[in-house]
Design an enzyme around this catalytic site. Structure first.
Site, PDB file in Angstrom:
ATOM      1  N   LYS A  54     -10.782  -1.033  10.005  1.00  0.00           N
ATOM      2  CA  LYS A  54     -10.907  -2.291   9.260  1.00  0.00           C
ATOM      3  C   LYS A  54     -11.217  -3.478  10.181  1.00  0.00           C
ATOM      4  O   LYS A  54     -11.495  -4.577   9.702  1.00  0.00           O
ATOM      5  CB  LYS A  54      -9.636  -2.552   8.450  1.00  0.00           C
ATOM      6  N   ASP A  64       3.031  -4.123   8.094  1.00  0.00           N
ATOM      7  CA  ASP A  64       1.734  -3.480   7.940  1.00  0.00           C
ATOM      8  C   ASP A  64       0.677  -4.573   8.006  1.00  0.00           C
ATOM      9  O   ASP A  64       0.517  -5.368   7.077  1.00  0.00           O
ATOM     10  CB  ASP A  64       1.676  -2.754   6.595  1.00  0.00           C
ATOM     11  N   HIS A  91       0.867  -1.179   0.000  1.00  0.00           N
ATOM     12  CA  HIS A  91       0.000   0.000   0.000  1.00  0.00           C
ATOM     13  C   HIS A  91       0.907   1.232   0.000  1.00  0.00           C
ATOM     14  O   HIS A  91       2.031   1.201   0.498  1.00  0.00           O
ATOM     15  CB  HIS A  91      -0.871  -0.028   1.263  1.00  0.00           C
ATOM     16  N   GLN A 113      -4.538  -5.293   6.722  1.00  0.00           N
ATOM     17  CA  GLN A 113      -5.452  -6.281   6.137  1.00  0.00           C
ATOM     18  C   GLN A 113      -5.383  -7.619   6.862  1.00  0.00           C
ATOM     19  O   GLN A 113      -6.259  -8.471   6.673  1.00  0.00           O
ATOM     20  CB  GLN A 113      -5.127  -6.478   4.651  1.00  0.00           C
ATOM     21  N   CYS A 162      -4.670   2.383  -3.844  1.00  0.00           N
ATOM     22  CA  CYS A 162      -3.422   2.850  -3.200  1.00  0.00           C
ATOM     23  C   CYS A 162      -2.321   1.804  -3.347  1.00  0.00           C
ATOM     24  O   CYS A 162      -1.522   1.596  -2.437  1.00  0.00           O
ATOM     25  CB  CYS A 162      -3.664   3.177  -1.727  1.00  0.00           C
TER      26      CYS A 162
END
Length: 422
Positions: free
Chosen positions: A238, A208, A131, A211, A378
């Protein structure tokens, strides 16, 4: 009922009031954009409203009942987040405004001071599937420090190309930063394997997990130190929580070695005109009034997910994703970007429909009440790797039903007919 779906799926759906909404014309909402932002259960909404109605005050400052209640609720949220990821210490949980700020915090402070300070001759390694929030901060910091930015490429089936891992991660590598689950390709990356290699050369690892946290169990205590990242970032909105709140978990020694990111109230030990000294973690990185009610909402959100069970949510996501991949395969001219094995990916599926622009696909689906995302998500470098400017992305979550996937597939067939695609 398809085996592997959450058995209480219909009960869970009733927890999310927005899923009962009908759109103009009485069309039911089919929400397939959860990788963009998840919907919120009533318990999160009620928790935030209750705090604002009955307990609202600033934290760690006011010596009155409301201040004490607000501080207790805020710090309780930190405990809940720490439990959600099984962090070794609750003090290692830093609240930020989102995952982007968490990643920027690490990137910027590594440029300023400390044993891991970046400089000329050092290298930072990322991946081509990141991302933008995990690309741009590292571009900025390497430009400012003279360090070199390198990256893992992608295979044709959407996995990281690890064939040159020993050439990319060397004694010059200071940081390896990668996504756990791709927001565009859905790929689940071998974080433990890459972390072990990075630690062999003394590099820090930043993950990261924006997700990953919504759909994978995260256990930072049970994994051995060699395969445990040094920093993990994710965002609240999220994981069925509110916007405006993110999390940075960091290994205590790594956090303590970083200088403060922002200066202001509550991050200090003492301030003199000549100089200041700073509070310990986590407060060293939480300058000013934090997103109080958002953190409290996040605490309620991770409690909600924990009650359902992250293992069960992960299985549900795999089953729904597999069902969606099978359905998408029936649409002529449709190409999925990323792995086709649901056990190797998360719930975000990006695809192209030959002869129809992604924005047009999304617009037609929207007329049928189906919410998907169209664009580059993104993740422009990942799109460029596969020779496309943009794609359509559907993304499921714990409240997604097979019937909603059926509606999507029917909508895609309708879209082909609408544009008279041969």
């Amino acid at each position: 009922m398809i085996e592997g779906l959450l058995p209480e799926l219909e009960v869970i759906r009733k927890d999310f009031p927005i899923l009962e909404r009908t759109l103009p014309g009485g069309i039911p909402l089919v929400y397939l954009d959860s990788a963009n932002t998840s919907q919120k259960p009533q318990v999160v909404i009620d928790t935030m409203v209750d705090h604002l109605e009955h307990h609202n005050a600033n934290i760690a400052r006011a010596m009155h009942v409301l201040g004490a209640e607000s501080t207790e609720a805020f710090e309780s949220a930190r405990d809940r987040v720490a439990a959600f990821i099984n962090a070794p210490s609750r003090d290692e949980v830093i609240f930020t405004k989102n995952a982007s700020e968490a990643l920027n915090l690490v990137a910027n402070t590594l440029a300023w001071k400390g044993p891991h300070q970046l400089g000329e001759g050092d290298e930072v390694v990322i991946t081509e599937m990141e991302h933008h929030s995990n690309i741009v901060p590292w571009q900025l910091v390497t430009e400012r420090t003279g360090a070199t930015l390198r990256w893992f490429g992608l295979t044709d089936d959407g996995h990281l190309d690890l064939t040159n891992i020993d050439d990319l991660i060397t004694e010059r590598t200071k940081v390896v930063s990668l996504t756990w689950v791709s927001n565009m390709l859905g790929t689940i990356n071998p974080v433990a394997e890459i972390t072990r290699r990075a630690h062999e050369v003394g590099a820090l690892v930043v993950v990261d997990a924006s997700q990953a946290a919504p759909q994978l169990p995260i256990d930072l205590t049970s994994c051995d130190a060699a395969s445990r990242p040094d920093f993990v970032a994710f965002t609240g909105h999220k994981v069925v929580g509110p916007t405006g709140i993110g999390v940075l978990w960091g290994r205590r020694e790594a956090l303590e070695a970083l200088p403060p990111f922002l200066g202001g109230g509550e991050m200090i030990e003492t301030v003199r005109m000549e100089s200041s000294t700073y509070a310990g973690i986590p407060h060293k990185f939480e300058a000013g009034t934090p997103p109080i009610v958002e953190a409290i909402g996040l605490g309620a959100a991770v409690d909600y997910l924990t009650h359902i069970g992250m293992d069960a949510i992960h299985l549900h996501e795999q089953v729904v994703t597999g069902y969606a991949l099978d359905g998408l395969a029936t649409v002529p001219g449709l190409t999925v970007l990323g792995p086709l094995d649901p056990t190797q990916r998360g719930g975000a599926i990006s695809f192209e429909l030959a002869g129809v622009h992604p924005h047009d696909v999304a617009t037609v689906l929207d007329t049928r009440g189906i919410a998907v995302r169209a664009g580059h998500h993104c993740a422009k470098p990942a799109h460029a790797r596969f020779g496309v400017q943009s794609s359509v992305r559907m993304s499921s979550y714990l409240y997604t039903t097979p019937a909603e996937i059926d509606a999507l597939i029917e909508g895609l067939h309708f879209t082909r007919d609408y544009f008279k695609v041969s």
